[in-house]
Design a protein around this motif. Structure first.
Motif, PDB file in Angstrom:
ATOM      1  N   LEU A   1       0.826  -1.209   0.000  1.00 14.57           N
ATOM      2  CA  LEU A   1       0.000   0.000   0.000  1.00 14.57           C
ATOM      3  C   LEU A   1       0.861   1.260   0.000  1.00 14.57           C
ATOM      4  N   TRP A   2       1.929   1.254   0.787  1.00 14.71           N
ATOM      5  CA  TRP A   2       2.829   2.405   0.849  1.00 14.71           C
ATOM      6  C   TRP A   2       3.472   2.646  -0.519  1.00 14.71           C
ATOM      7  N   LEU A   3       3.948   1.579  -1.154  1.00 10.91           N
ATOM      8  CA  LEU A   3       4.547   1.705  -2.477  1.00 10.91           C
ATOM      9  C   LEU A   3       3.541   2.212  -3.499  1.00 10.91           C
ATOM     10  N   ASP A   4       2.319   1.724  -3.423  1.00 14.29           N
ATOM     11  CA  ASP A   4       1.276   2.166  -4.344  1.00 14.29           C
ATOM     12  C   ASP A   4       1.027   3.667  -4.192  1.00 14.29           C
ATOM     13  N   ARG A   5       0.935   4.131  -2.957  1.00 13.71           N
ATOM     14  CA  ARG A   5       0.731   5.565  -2.723  1.00 13.71           C
ATOM     15  C   ARG A   5       1.943   6.380  -3.183  1.00 13.71           C
ATOM     16  N   ALA A   6       3.142   5.877  -2.957  1.00  7.86           N
ATOM     17  CA  ALA A   6       4.347   6.592  -3.376  1.00  7.86           C
ATOM     18  C   ALA A   6       4.415   6.713  -4.890  1.00  7.86           C
ATOM     19  N   ILE A   7       4.067   5.659  -5.589  1.00 11.55           N
ATOM     20  CA  ILE A   7       4.067   5.693  -7.055  1.00 11.55           C
ATOM     21  C   ILE A   7       3.006   6.660  -7.562  1.00 11.55           C
ATOM     22  N   GLU A   8       1.841   6.652  -6.937  1.00 13.34           N
ATOM     23  CA  GLU A   8       0.774   7.570  -7.340  1.00 13.34           C
ATOM     24  C   GLU A   8       1.193   9.027  -7.123  1.00 13.34           C
ATOM     25  N   ARG A   9       1.814   9.328  -5.973  1.00 14.06           N
ATOM     26  CA  ARG A   9       2.296  10.697  -5.727  1.00 14.06           C
ATOM     27  C   ARG A   9       3.345  11.088  -6.768  1.00 14.06           C
ATOM     28  N   HIS A  10       4.241  10.170  -7.097  1.00 16.02           N
ATOM     29  CA  HIS A  10       5.271  10.438  -8.095  1.00 16.02           C
ATOM     30  C   HIS A  10       4.636  10.778  -9.441  1.00 16.02           C
ATOM     31  N   ASN A  11       3.663   9.979  -9.852  1.00 14.15           N
ATOM     32  CA  ASN A  11       2.981  10.233 -11.126  1.00 14.15           C
ATOM     33  C   ASN A  11       2.247  11.570 -11.120  1.00 14.15           C
TER      34      ASN A  11
END
Length: 73
Positions: free
Chosen positions: A30-40
């Motif tokens: 979940l943390w990685l998913d949120r980090a990738i979304e913020r990056h995008n």
């Protein structure tokens, strides 16, 4: 039958550890998913023109500050 019971007891004892491990793995995903979304989102924000940024109340400096890596803030 005693050996069968011992195996079942051992499996039951390992279950809480397995649940905690799965919970930790899920939290990392979940943390990685949120980090990738913020990056995008930051990449998309950086691609906006100055006029588009003005429409949403931001300046180029605001975007540069937001897109800067956290260790350089």
């Amino acid at each position: 039958m005693t050996a069968q019971r011992t195996v079942t007891e051992a499996a039951a004892a390992a279950l809480p550890l397995l649940r905690r491990s799965l919970h930790a793995i899920h939290a990392v995903i979940l943390w990685l998913d949120r980090a990738i979304e913020r990056h995008n989102q930051r990449l998309a924000l950086a691609e906006l023109t100055d006029e588009q940024l003005a429409d949403i109340g931001l300046t180029r400096r605001d975007v540069e500050r937001e897109c800067r890596p956290f260790w350089k803030r």
